[in-house]
Design a protein around this motif. Structure first.
Motif, PDB file in Angstrom:
ATOM      1  N   GLU A 299       0.821  -1.208   0.000  1.00 31.91           N
ATOM      2  CA  GLU A 299       0.000   0.000   0.000  1.00 31.91           C
ATOM      3  C   GLU A 299       0.856   1.261   0.000  1.00 31.91           C
ATOM      4  N   LYS A 300       2.027   1.188   0.589  1.00 29.29           N
ATOM      5  CA  LYS A 300       2.889   2.365   0.668  1.00 29.29           C
ATOM      6  C   LYS A 300       3.536   2.637  -0.697  1.00 29.29           C
ATOM      7  N   LYS A 301       3.514   3.892  -1.096  1.00 29.39           N
ATOM      8  CA  LYS A 301       4.043   4.265  -2.408  1.00 29.39           C
ATOM      9  C   LYS A 301       5.561   4.082  -2.486  1.00 29.39           C
ATOM     10  N   ASN A 302       6.241   4.309  -1.363  1.00 26.61           N
ATOM     11  CA  ASN A 302       7.689   4.120  -1.363  1.00 26.61           C
ATOM     12  C   ASN A 302       8.053   2.674  -1.690  1.00 26.61           C
ATOM     13  N   LEU A 303       7.289   1.736  -1.152  1.00 18.98           N
ATOM     14  CA  LEU A 303       7.565   0.323  -1.416  1.00 18.98           C
ATOM     15  C   LEU A 303       7.226  -0.025  -2.866  1.00 18.98           C
ATOM     16  N   LYS A 304       6.133   0.531  -3.381  1.00 18.58           N
ATOM     17  CA  LYS A 304       5.807   0.304  -4.790  1.00 18.58           C
ATOM     18  C   LYS A 304       6.920   0.831  -5.698  1.00 18.58           C
ATOM     19  N   HIS A 305       7.408   2.016  -5.362  1.00 18.08           N
ATOM     20  CA  HIS A 305       8.502   2.603  -6.134  1.00 18.08           C
ATOM     21  C   HIS A 305       9.734   1.705  -6.097  1.00 18.08           C
ATOM     22  N   THR A 306      10.033   1.178  -4.910  1.00 16.28           N
ATOM     23  CA  THR A 306      11.170   0.258  -4.771  1.00 16.28           C
ATOM     24  C   THR A 306      10.952  -1.004  -5.595  1.00 16.28           C
ATOM     25  N   GLY A 307       9.714  -1.526  -5.571  1.00 21.16           N
ATOM     26  CA  GLY A 307       9.408  -2.724  -6.356  1.00 21.16           C
ATOM     27  C   GLY A 307       9.556  -2.490  -7.840  1.00 21.16           C
ATOM     28  N   ILE A 308       9.071  -1.347  -8.327  1.00 20.66           N
ATOM     29  CA  ILE A 308       9.196  -1.019  -9.750  1.00 20.66           C
ATOM     30  C   ILE A 308      10.667  -0.907 -10.138  1.00 20.66           C
ATOM     31  N   THR A 309      11.446  -0.217  -9.307  1.00 25.16           N
ATOM     32  CA  THR A 309      12.875  -0.037  -9.603  1.00 25.16           C
ATOM     33  C   THR A 309      13.600  -1.378  -9.589  1.00 25.16           C
ATOM     34  N   GLY A 310      13.254  -2.233  -8.623  1.00 23.75           N
ATOM     35  CA  GLY A 310      13.877  -3.558  -8.569  1.00 23.75           C
ATOM     36  C   GLY A 310      13.510  -4.409  -9.765  1.00 23.75           C
ATOM     37  N   LEU A 311      12.252  -4.316 -10.197  1.00 24.29           N
ATOM     38  CA  LEU A 311      11.816  -5.108 -11.350  1.00 24.29           C
ATOM     39  C   LEU A 311      12.505  -4.642 -12.629  1.00 24.29           C
ATOM     40  N   ILE A 312      12.805  -3.345 -12.717  1.00 23.16           N
ATOM     41  CA  ILE A 312      13.558  -2.835 -13.872  1.00 23.16           C
ATOM     42  C   ILE A 312      14.913  -3.515 -13.953  1.00 23.16           C
ATOM     43  N   SER A 313      15.559  -3.701 -12.797  1.00 19.42           N
ATOM     44  CA  SER A 313      16.865  -4.371 -12.778  1.00 19.42           C
ATOM     45  C   SER A 313      16.741  -5.827 -13.211  1.00 19.42           C
ATOM     46  N   ILE A 314      15.667  -6.503 -12.770  1.00 18.55           N
ATOM     47  CA  ILE A 314      15.481  -7.909 -13.122  1.00 18.55           C
ATOM     48  C   ILE A 314      15.157  -8.068 -14.602  1.00 18.55           C
TER      49      ILE A 314
ATOM     50  N   VAL B 193       0.907  -2.148 -14.791  1.00 14.44           N
ATOM     51  CA  VAL B 193       0.065  -1.234 -15.572  1.00 14.44           C
ATOM     52  C   VAL B 193      -0.820  -0.401 -14.663  1.00 14.44           C
ATOM     53  N   ASP B 194      -1.325  -0.991 -13.588  1.00 12.46           N
ATOM     54  CA  ASP B 194      -2.174  -0.261 -12.649  1.00 12.46           C
ATOM     55  C   ASP B 194      -1.418   0.886 -11.970  1.00 12.46           C
ATOM     56  N   CYS B 195      -0.098   0.741 -11.846  1.00 13.29           N
ATOM     57  CA  CYS B 195       0.697   1.789 -11.206  1.00 13.29           C
ATOM     58  C   CYS B 195       0.694   3.080 -12.034  1.00 13.29           C
ATOM     59  N   LEU B 196       0.371   2.979 -13.323  1.00 13.65           N
ATOM     60  CA  LEU B 196       0.304   4.179 -14.153  1.00 13.65           C
ATOM     61  C   LEU B 196      -0.833   5.101 -13.717  1.00 13.65           C
ATOM     62  N   GLU B 197      -1.826   4.545 -13.032  1.00  6.82           N
ATOM     63  CA  GLU B 197      -2.958   5.334 -12.582  1.00  6.82           C
ATOM     64  C   GLU B 197      -2.707   5.991 -11.232  1.00  6.82           C
ATOM     65  N   ASP B 198      -1.542   5.738 -10.644  1.00  9.00           N
ATOM     66  CA  ASP B 198      -1.243   6.306  -9.337  1.00  9.00           C
ATOM     67  C   ASP B 198      -1.056   7.814  -9.427  1.00  9.00           C
ATOM     68  N   SER B 199      -1.354   8.508  -8.355  1.00 11.22           N
ATOM     69  CA  SER B 199      -1.231   9.967  -8.348  1.00 11.22           C
ATOM     70  C   SER B 199       0.205  10.443  -8.205  1.00 11.22           C
ATOM     71  N   ASP B 200       1.109   9.550  -7.856  1.00 13.03           N
ATOM     72  CA  ASP B 200       2.510   9.906  -7.669  1.00 13.03           C
ATOM     73  C   ASP B 200       3.202   9.976  -9.031  1.00 13.03           C
ATOM     74  N   ASP B 201       3.696  11.166  -9.416  1.00  9.86           N
ATOM     75  CA  ASP B 201       4.319  11.347 -10.725  1.00  9.86           C
ATOM     76  C   ASP B 201       5.601  10.535 -10.862  1.00  9.86           C
ATOM     77  N   THR B 202       6.377  10.457  -9.785  1.00 13.61           N
ATOM     78  CA  THR B 202       7.625   9.693  -9.846  1.00 13.61           C
ATOM     79  C   THR B 202       7.340   8.221 -10.098  1.00 13.61           C
TER      80      THR B 202
END
Length: 534
Positions: free
Chosen positions: A263-278, A294-303
């Motif tokens: 639920e935390k955006k910081n963790l989602k951001h970390t997951g996305i960044t980690g998946l980019i490496s994988i 794909v659902d993360c594209l609808e998030d309000s966080d621009d980063t």
């Protein structure tokens, strides 16, 4: 001094260093370290005092001198202090050994050739009985290993780094290093970073790390705290940097899935960044997460949205290109995204559609859809690239016929056509007008003529239309075209005016249209021009 010059007081700070009082001496060294530039001529007054205090029996004086030296030393004073600092690596007080290592790090930054001289000393302090000395030595190795030429020399230390990491996760160090139930997270991060450097493109070195990396990642994930997730992320970076191992990568991908659904955006951001490496290693590990991503594209966080865009771009293939581009197109249609983000997505759509298009017809339809929803975002090079690609299909009658039909429909069905399709459509129809039915040519020309009276954002768009009329008419323009030539030949648009004159120059009153395709009686030998050619 709030920006005021305080150089008048520097000499008083230097004089304080000569004071016999330890506190006064410490204040003097601290003031010099904070205020004096490393190239100040006043530093020459400090050399004798520094050398004397580095040999003091009072460790507080030695500590103050080392603190100032790490800030003030310049390349001209290195040899004046090197021997004394190396001797302090054997000092009986822990903090003195620690600060001596910090000063040697400063020496190496000023003069990298000293690495070889200090190497054996750092190997010895890595085994110091005090954790803090060992920890600061890791910074020295991280600095040394930033030079690729040094990597082969320190491969033998991998086992030592693994042992230290094992001791940390087993809580063999003092408890006051715990941070939110995570034992020495910053030191773990530094060790993982060093292992990643040493294991890169080296299968034998990487095999020594697989077991400890799995254990560190598992224990960090079990904590459920941010410090633990930070360690998990550093493990991901190390795993994707060293020689790949399928089992450990699968474990890492599993942990990433938990971060993506957090639920935390910081963790989602970390997951996305980690998946980019994988994904850089093997995109297959990201396929099962693509819907969540794909659902993360609808998030309000621009980063988070931009990181997700990067990940989707990297994980696109021929199987999922349709889904991802449909999602990207939906984002461009949405009013909740800024224009810069839409421009970035627009470029990604163009590149992915060209690279992974399942067939040419789908590509044409995709580009037309993008022209329709985001014409103002399209750059000229995208239009030119599409035209160049259609030109390469010239020999494929099926594709060309489909393309002509598509752009004919665009002209016939839409009244307010944006610039991009209004540039491509006339070019296609003018270039391949023989694919049009004879009864539809007249209506197409009427539509093109009417378009000349519309306003476009790009002043060159009307020029594309005029060129198409010239190609379709084949030198025998209709009365309507003649009226347009007369009308627009006085246009303030110089490009449009020039095209009118060119079209007027090709007009004839021949009763039939000329066909040059089957004319083989063309004279190609002009002997009277040979001397001019030479």
């Amino acid at each position: 001094m709030f920006g005021c010059d305080a150089s008048f007081a520097y000499i008083h700070a230097i004089n304080s260093i000569n004071c016999g009082n330890v506190v006064c001496k410490g204040v003097g060294y601290l003031t010099c370290a904070l205020c004096l530039p490393s190239e100040s001529p006043l530093l020459i007054l400090l050399v004798a005092n520094l050398q004397k205090d580095l040999q003091s029996t009072n460790y507080l004086e030695v500590s103050s001198a080392l603190t100032a030296l790490s800030k003030l030393v310049n390349i001209g004073f290195l040899h004046a202090f090197s021997d004394q600092i190396i001797k302090l690596l054997s000092h009986g007080v822990e903090i003195i050994r620690k600060k001596a290592i910090i000063v040697l790090n400063r020496f190496m930054k000023l003069n990298p050739s000293l690495i070889q001289d200090f190497s054996n000393h750092f190997r010895r302090t890595l085994c110091d009985i005090y954790d803090t000395v060992m920890a600061v030595t890791l910074n020295s190795f991280a600095q040394i290993l930033s030079d690729e030429n040094q990597l082969p020399i320190y491969k033998d230390l991998i086992s030592s780094f693994v042992v230290i990491l094992k001791q940390i996760i087993d809580h063999r160090h003092h408890r006051h290093f715990d941070y939110h139930r995570m034992h020495r997270p910053w030191l773990q991060t530094k060790l993982l970073e060093i292992l990643g450097i040493l294991g890169e493109n080296d299968k034998r070195a990487s095999e020594q790390m697989y077991e400890i990396l799995s254990e560190v990642m598992r224990r960090a994930d079990d904590t459920g705290v941010n410090a633990g997730y930070a360690i998990v992320y550093q493990c991901l970076k190390t795993i994707t940097k060293i020689y790949p191992n399928q089992t450990i990568i699968e474990n890492a991908a599993h942990l990433v899935s938990r971060l993506l659904t957090a639920e935390k955006k910081n963790l989602k951001h970390t997951g996305i960044t980690g998946l980019i490496s994988i994904v850089k290693i093997n995109p297959i590990y990201a396929i099962k997460h693509q819907l969540v991503v794909v659902d993360c594209l609808e998030d309000s966080d621009d980063t988070l949205k931009r990181k997700t865009l990067t990940l989707l771009y990297k994980m696109t293939n021929t199987t999922n290109v349709t889904v991802i581009i449909d999602k990207f197109t939906g984002i461009i249609k949405s009013a909740s995204f800024d224009i810069h983000f839409k421009q970035e997505i627009d470029g990604k759509i163009t590149e992915l559609a060209e690279k992974f298009a399942p067939d040419s017809k789908w590509y044409i339809q995709t580009m037309n859809t993008m022209f329709e929803v985001a014409s103002e975002l399209i750059k000229p090079n995208i239009v030119n690239g599409l035209i160049k690609l259609i030109e390469e299909w010239r020999e494929d009658d099926d594709i060309i016929e489909f393309t002509v039909t598509e752009y004919s429909k665009i002209l016939q069905m839409n009244e307010n056509i944006p610039d991009c399709p209004m540039q491509v459509a006339p070019w296609v129809i003018g270039e391949f007008s023989e694919y049009l039915q004879s009864e539809s040519i007249g209506s197409i020309m009427d539509l093109l003529c009417k378009s000349l009276f519309k306003s476009f954002d790009d002043p060159t768009t009307k020029g594309w239309i005029f060129t198409a009329l010239q190609k379709i008419s084949k030198g025998v323009p209709s009365d309507q075209c003649r009226d347009l030539i007369s009308r627009f030949s006085t246009s303030r648009n110089e490009d449009l005016q020039q095209r009118c004159y060119e079209l007027a120059g090709t007009c004839t009153k021949l009763p039939i249209q000329l066909n040059f395709k089957r004319n083989f009686n063309i004279i190609t030998n002009f002997k009277f021009l040979e001397s001019y050619e030479q």
